[in-house]
Design a protein around this motif. Structure first.
Motif, short mmCIF file in Angstrom:
data_model
loop_
_atom_site.label_atom_id
_atom_site.label_comp_id
_atom_site.label_asym_id
_atom_site.label_seq_id
_atom_site.Cartn_x
_atom_site.Cartn_y
_atom_site.Cartn_z
N TYR A 62 9.70 -9.60 -75.14
CA TYR A 62 8.48 -9.64 -74.34
C TYR A 62 7.51 -10.69 -74.87
O TYR A 62 7.53 -11.05 -76.03
CB TYR A 62 7.78 -8.28 -74.40
N ARG A 63 6.62 -11.12 -73.99
CA ARG A 63 5.50 -11.99 -74.34
C ARG A 63 4.23 -11.16 -74.26
O ARG A 63 4.16 -10.18 -73.51
CB ARG A 63 5.39 -13.16 -73.35
N LYS A 64 3.23 -11.53 -75.01
CA LYS A 64 1.94 -10.84 -74.98
C LYS A 64 1.45 -10.76 -73.53
O LYS A 64 1.47 -11.74 -72.80
CB LYS A 64 0.93 -11.59 -75.84
N GLY A 65 1.04 -9.56 -73.14
CA GLY A 65 0.54 -9.35 -71.79
C GLY A 65 1.56 -8.82 -70.82
O GLY A 65 1.20 -8.36 -69.73
N ASP A 66 2.86 -8.89 -71.15
CA ASP A 66 3.87 -8.31 -70.26
C ASP A 66 3.55 -6.83 -70.08
O ASP A 66 3.15 -6.14 -71.03
CB ASP A 66 5.28 -8.47 -70.84
N TYR A 67 3.71 -6.34 -68.86
CA TYR A 67 3.29 -4.99 -68.54
C TYR A 67 4.26 -4.35 -67.56
O TYR A 67 4.75 -5.01 -66.65
CB TYR A 67 1.88 -5.02 -67.92
N GLU A 68 4.54 -3.07 -67.78
CA GLU A 68 5.32 -2.28 -66.82
C GLU A 68 4.46 -1.11 -66.40
O GLU A 68 3.86 -0.42 -67.24
CB GLU A 68 6.62 -1.77 -67.46
N GLU A 69 4.42 -0.86 -65.09
CA GLU A 69 3.64 0.24 -64.56
C GLU A 69 4.17 1.58 -65.08
O GLU A 69 5.34 1.70 -65.44
CB GLU A 69 3.74 0.27 -63.03
N ALA A 70 3.28 2.57 -65.09
CA ALA A 70 3.68 3.92 -65.49
C ALA A 70 4.82 4.40 -64.60
O ALA A 70 4.78 4.23 -63.38
CB ALA A 70 2.50 4.87 -65.41
N HIS A 71 5.84 4.96 -65.24
CA HIS A 71 7.00 5.48 -64.53
C HIS A 71 7.63 6.60 -65.34
O HIS A 71 7.28 6.83 -66.49
CB HIS A 71 8.02 4.35 -64.28
N PHE A 72 8.57 7.29 -64.72
CA PHE A 72 9.30 8.34 -65.42
C PHE A 72 10.73 8.40 -64.88
O PHE A 72 11.04 7.80 -63.84
CB PHE A 72 8.60 9.70 -65.28
N HIS A 73 11.56 9.11 -65.59
CA HIS A 73 12.94 9.36 -65.18
C HIS A 73 13.10 10.87 -65.02
O HIS A 73 12.65 11.63 -65.88
CB HIS A 73 13.93 8.84 -66.22
N LYS A 74 13.72 11.31 -63.95
CA LYS A 74 13.93 12.74 -63.74
C LYS A 74 15.10 13.27 -64.55
O LYS A 74 15.11 14.43 -64.94
CB LYS A 74 14.16 13.03 -62.26
N VAL A 75 16.08 12.43 -64.82
CA VAL A 75 17.32 12.87 -65.46
C VAL A 75 17.47 12.32 -66.87
O VAL A 75 17.85 13.04 -67.79
CB VAL A 75 18.54 12.44 -64.61
N ALA A 76 17.15 11.07 -67.08
CA ALA A 76 17.48 10.37 -68.32
C ALA A 76 16.42 10.56 -69.40
O ALA A 76 15.23 10.68 -69.13
CB ALA A 76 17.67 8.88 -68.05
#
Length: 108
Positions: free
Chosen positions: A35-49
């Motif tokens: 990753y580079r500074k500032g890379d972002y992933e939105e909040a998420h979840f997994h139901k199974v994993a």
């Protein structure tokens, strides 16, 4: 002996039920992610994993908490998290069990 290149894989994922993959399976997914500074992933979840993230180098923030080199973050099914990279050249290893295609739910 065979050779593959991580930079030829999709977003660092090299084992799992996707293409390209070194081992096509729904049992597990494995990635080395840079990753580079500032890379972002939105909040998420997994139901199974369950997802295991090891910070190899750099710093990240997940759910408002900072993690650094050698931290292992375990995210159980139905737990949500976001992800923000705080330093350039941050590297993580991610293992998701089971692989469970289509098991990512973005929070709106």
């Amino acid at each position: 002996m065979k050779l593959a290149k991580l930079n030829e894989m999709t977003k660092g994922w090299f084992i799992g039920d996707f293409y390209p993959s070194l081992l096509r399976t729904q049992d597990v997914e494995v990635a080395v992610k840079t990753y580079r500074k500032g890379d972002y992933e939105e909040a998420h979840f997994h139901k199974v994993a369950t997802e295991y993230t090891v910070i190899i180098s750099g710093r990240v923030k997940m759910n408002g908490k900072e993690y650094t080199k050698n931290d292992i973050i375990i995210i159980e099914p139905c737990e949500s998290t976001d992800f923000e990279c705080l330093e350039n050249d941050t590297v993580s290893v991610v293992v998701k069990i089971p692989g469970s295609p289509n098991d990512k739910y973005v929070l709106k």
